[in-house]
Design a protein around this motif. Structure first.
Motif, PDB file in Angstrom:
ATOM      1  N   TRP A   1      -6.176  -1.733  -6.145  1.00 30.41           N
ATOM      2  CA  TRP A   1      -7.269  -0.870  -5.723  1.00 30.41           C
ATOM      3  C   TRP A   1      -6.715   0.528  -5.510  1.00 30.41           C
ATOM      4  N   THR A   2      -7.579   1.512  -5.619  1.00 29.90           N
ATOM      5  CA  THR A   2      -7.203   2.896  -5.352  1.00 29.90           C
ATOM      6  C   THR A   2      -8.234   3.508  -4.423  1.00 29.90           C
ATOM      7  N   ALA A   3      -7.824   4.540  -3.708  1.00 25.27           N
ATOM      8  CA  ALA A   3      -8.739   5.217  -2.796  1.00 25.27           C
ATOM      9  C   ALA A   3      -8.382   6.689  -2.707  1.00 25.27           C
ATOM     10  N   LEU A   4      -9.404   7.486  -2.486  1.00 23.60           N
ATOM     11  CA  LEU A   4      -9.225   8.912  -2.243  1.00 23.60           C
ATOM     12  C   LEU A   4     -10.128   9.292  -1.089  1.00 23.60           C
TER      13      LEU A   4
ATOM     14  N   THR B   1       4.966   3.693   2.164  1.00 24.83           N
ATOM     15  CA  THR B   1       4.723   2.330   1.712  1.00 24.83           C
ATOM     16  C   THR B   1       4.589   1.396   2.905  1.00 24.83           C
ATOM     17  N   ASP B   2       3.618   0.496   2.821  1.00 22.86           N
ATOM     18  CA  ASP B   2       3.396  -0.495   3.865  1.00 22.86           C
ATOM     19  C   ASP B   2       3.057  -1.814   3.182  1.00 22.86           C
ATOM     20  N   GLN B   3       3.303  -2.922   3.864  1.00 25.38           N
ATOM     21  CA  GLN B   3       2.934  -4.229   3.335  1.00 25.38           C
ATOM     22  C   GLN B   3       1.969  -4.912   4.287  1.00 25.38           C
TER      23      GLN B   3
ATOM     24  N   ARG C   1      -2.976   3.685  -2.893  1.00 24.67           N
ATOM     25  CA  ARG C   1      -3.012   2.672  -3.954  1.00 24.67           C
ATOM     26  C   ARG C   1      -2.500   1.367  -3.377  1.00 24.67           C
ATOM     27  N   GLY C   2      -3.283   0.311  -3.525  1.00 31.14           N
ATOM     28  CA  GLY C   2      -2.866  -1.012  -3.095  1.00 31.14           C
ATOM     29  C   GLY C   2      -2.602  -1.872  -4.310  1.00 31.14           C
TER      30      GLY C   2
ATOM     31  N   THR D   1       0.847  -1.180   0.000  1.00 35.64           N
ATOM     32  CA  THR D   1       0.000   0.000   0.000  1.00 35.64           C
ATOM     33  C   THR D   1       0.887   1.235   0.000  1.00 35.64           C
ATOM     34  N   ARG D   2       0.631   2.142  -0.928  1.00 38.09           N
ATOM     35  CA  ARG D   2       1.340   3.421  -0.993  1.00 38.09           C
ATOM     36  C   ARG D   2       0.340   4.527  -0.674  1.00 38.09           C
TER      37      ARG D   2
END
Length: 191
Positions: free
Chosen positions: A154-157, A84-86, A176-177, A35-36
């Motif tokens: 996937w994307t998110a806002l 960034t995360d995992q 963004r994942g 995930t960014r």
């Protein structure tokens, strides 16, 4: 509420929205996800600002104290704020993610003083809105949209408009994942 605590609550808000994707199609693939996240508050990149402040603080310490601080942060699992995360998504995690109302309750736990409602979910999109009332942190309205681009992305806002400690605050979180691998390796599922 400190900026760091506010940032963590906001990032938790982002991460907690992912579970509701089990109601959408396509469902995310099991395995290792990256995930960014980019978070701006009043137009400023908060993660970059936090990293810069942390680096300046570390540089101001004598070498021995710097080493002790670095070791203490490593032991606590803390480091420089990262974009960034995992995360590991296993079958149990996916099953747990099936209830959007449970996800909203989890978001409320991670962001005290906030109440969230799902406004739409269907096909590839989930939408929600919320209201936060934290006198020591963010008070205002939050809206969000998350979209499955496919089983591996996937994307998110998310946006928030309100105030923090009496000052106007406009918040924007873009996430963004993306799926990395079927095996999670050393990354364990969150429970």
């Amino acid at each position: 509420m400190t900026i760091r605590r506010h940032l963590l609550a906001t990032l938790a808000l982002c991460a907690c929205c992912l579970p509701a994707l089990a109601q959408l199609s396509p469902k995310p693939e099991l395995g290792l996800w990256e995930t960014r996240t980019k978070m701006t508050v009043n137009g400023r990149d908060m993660l970059a600002d936090m990293r810069t402040a942390q680096e300046a603080m570390m540089k101001s310490l004598p070498p021995e104290q710097r080493a002790q601080m670095a070791e203490a942060m490593k032991a606590q699992g803390a480091g420089a704020p990262s974009e960034t995360d995992q995360e590991c998504l296993d079958a149990k995690s996916l099953a747990d993610w099936a209830d959007p109302k449970a996800r909203l309750r989890e978001m409320e736990k991670d962001a005290p003083g906030c109440k969230f409602d799902q406004t739409a979910a269907g096909g590839a999109t989930l939408q929600f809105k919320g209201r936060c009332t934290d006198p020591e942190g963010f008070t205002g309205d939050v809206t969000g949209t998350m979209t499955m681009k496919g089983p591996r992305e996937w994307t998110a806002l998310y946006t928030g408009k309100g105030q923090s400690q009496g000052r106007p605050m406009d918040m924007r979180v873009e996430t963004r994942g993306r799926w990395l691998a079927a095996s999670c390796g050393a990354v364990k599922p969150q429970r």
